[in-house]
Enzyme design. Structure first.
Site, PDB file in Angstrom:
ATOM      1  N   LYS A 151       0.817  -1.219   0.000  1.00  0.00           N
ATOM      2  CA  LYS A 151       0.000   0.000   0.000  1.00  0.00           C
ATOM      3  C   LYS A 151       0.848   1.265   0.000  1.00  0.00           C
ATOM      4  CE  LYS A 151      -4.408  -1.745   1.498  1.00  0.00           C
ATOM      5  NZ  LYS A 151      -5.447  -1.822   2.522  1.00  0.00           N
ATOM      6  N   ARG A 177      -3.567 -10.048   4.988  1.00  0.00           N
ATOM      7  CA  ARG A 177      -3.989 -10.000   3.579  1.00  0.00           C
ATOM      8  C   ARG A 177      -2.816  -9.489   2.736  1.00  0.00           C
ATOM      9  NH1 ARG A 177      -6.174  -6.326   0.099  1.00  0.00           N
ATOM     10  NH2 ARG A 177      -7.806  -7.029  -1.311  1.00  0.00           N
TER      11      ARG A 177
HETATM   12  C1  7PJ Z   1      -8.233  -4.209   2.019  1.00  0.00           C
HETATM   13  C2  7PJ Z   1      -9.332  -4.964   1.636  1.00  0.00           C
HETATM   14  C3  7PJ Z   1      -7.846  -4.205   3.402  1.00  0.00           C
HETATM   15  C4  7PJ Z   1      -9.675  -5.709   3.801  1.00  0.00           C
HETATM   16  C5  7PJ Z   1      -8.516  -3.929  -0.096  1.00  0.00           C
HETATM   17  C6  7PJ Z   1      -5.580  -2.959  -1.723  1.00  0.00           C
HETATM   18  C7  7PJ Z   1      -6.907  -2.293  -1.727  1.00  0.00           C
HETATM   19  N1  7PJ Z   1     -10.044  -5.724   2.508  1.00  0.00           N
HETATM   20  N2  7PJ Z   1      -9.495  -4.787   0.299  1.00  0.00           N
HETATM   21  N3  7PJ Z   1      -8.600  -4.972   4.235  1.00  0.00           N
HETATM   22  N4  7PJ Z   1      -7.725  -3.591   0.930  1.00  0.00           N
HETATM   23  N5  7PJ Z   1     -10.348  -6.435   4.693  1.00  0.00           N
HETATM   24  O1  7PJ Z   1      -5.434  -4.169  -1.546  1.00  0.00           O
HETATM   25  O2  7PJ Z   1      -4.590  -2.189  -1.938  1.00  0.00           O
HETATM   26  O3  7PJ Z   1      -6.904  -3.550   3.848  1.00  0.00           O
HETATM   27  S1  7PJ Z   1      -8.343  -3.390  -1.751  1.00  0.00           S
END
Ligand code: 7PJ
Length: 273
Positions: A218, A252
């Site tokens: 990010k 994640r």
């Molecule tokens: C996240 C997400 C996060 C959860 C995205 C990216 C943007 N879901 N979906 N947490 N980020 N739970 O991956 O850069 O931080 S999309």
């Protein structure tokens, strides 16, 4: 100690591999190609040791355009079915009730909602599914959320929001054993806000529901290191370890194999304590 859903019962932090299906072409050929590419990437991440594959058909990156319901279902449902057929656990990254229901029919194991079930009909849809749900905090909407994020006390405000959403879920018939929470790194937050949330992640772990942390590649890591998105893996691994050390149960990530090594180090050192 209350019981949690089996998806949260692992002794070790789970690694959630990110699978985005957001095609920018509308021709059938390009779509087919996109599906095959996504499936191959899911197989790759599973071979690397991913515990959950997070399938998203709506880009929630800052500034991204919205996607119609039918289009989002068309992107994610066939992929959920195929990845499930590989024996994997799958979450769907969506805020739309119709997508949640279609994904549940396709056998998805978890709903991951960056809007924490605040969209009209989302609470009821998730309650009907009776699946694990990740509730994420976001200030504003993806298109504009990075314009001027403001908090008096970011940790307290995000914590308060998540507690409120846990209560809203319980009232709607979604038991707390199904829930996980996520402070939403980069979703309406400056670098200072993101760092405060990371440093206080254990305050979220203490709320009694599992914490999911998503910082992989990010822009907060770009701001710290000065590196472009594809050169942010080392920084992503550093924050993955910090999250594990503060009790995060799901991490994640894009870089599954490398994060699995970080987890090995974390577990080996935890045993020694
Ligand atoms: C996240 C997400 C996060 C959860 C995205 C990216 C943007 N879901 N979906 N947490 N980020 N739970 O991956 O850069 O931080 S999309």
């Amino acid at each position: 100690m209350f019981k949690t859903h089996s998806i949260y019962n692992a002794e070790i932090p789970l690694i959630m591999g990110i699978l985005n299906v957001t095609p920018d072409s509308f021709s059938d050929g390009a779509k087919y190609n996109q599906f095959d590419k996504a499936l191959a990437h899911a197989e790759y991440m599973l071979a690397e040791g991913a515990d959950i594959i997070d399938i998203g058909g709506e880009s929630t990156r800052p500034g991204a355009a919205e996607v119609a319901v039918a289009e989002e279902i068309e992107r994610v449902v066939p992929l959920i079915e195929r990845v499930k057929s590989l024996g994997a656990r799958v979450s769907v990254d969506t805020s739309k009730p119709e997508v949640m229901l279609a994904a549940a029919d396709a056998g998805v194991d978890m709903i991951n909602d960056v809007r924490a079930l605040q969209s009209p009909g989302a609470l009821a849809a998730a309650a009907a599914c009776q699946l694990p749900v990740c509730l994420m905090h976001m200030q504003g909407q993806p298109r504009t959320m990075q314009a001027n994020p403001q908090y008096a006390d970011v940790v307290e405000e995000v914590r308060h929001f998540l507690i409120e959403r846990i209560h809203a879920c319980e009232k709607a018939g979604i038991a707390s054993r199904l829930l996980s929470i996520d402070p939403g790194f980069g979703f309406g937050k400056t670098l200072t806000h993101n760092i405060a949330l990371l440093n206080h992640l254990s305050a979220f772990s203490q709320l009694g529901v599992p914490v999911l942390a998503g910082m992989s590649r990010k822009s907060m890591l770009g701001q710290i290191t000065g590196r472009e998105v594809h050169d942010r893996m080392p920084a992503s691994l550093a924050v993955a370890l910090m999250a594990m050390q503060q009790g995060a149960k799901i991490i994640r990530v894009h870089d599954v194999a490398e994060t699995a090594d970080v987890r090995k180090v974390f577990i080996a050192c935890r045993k020694e304590q």
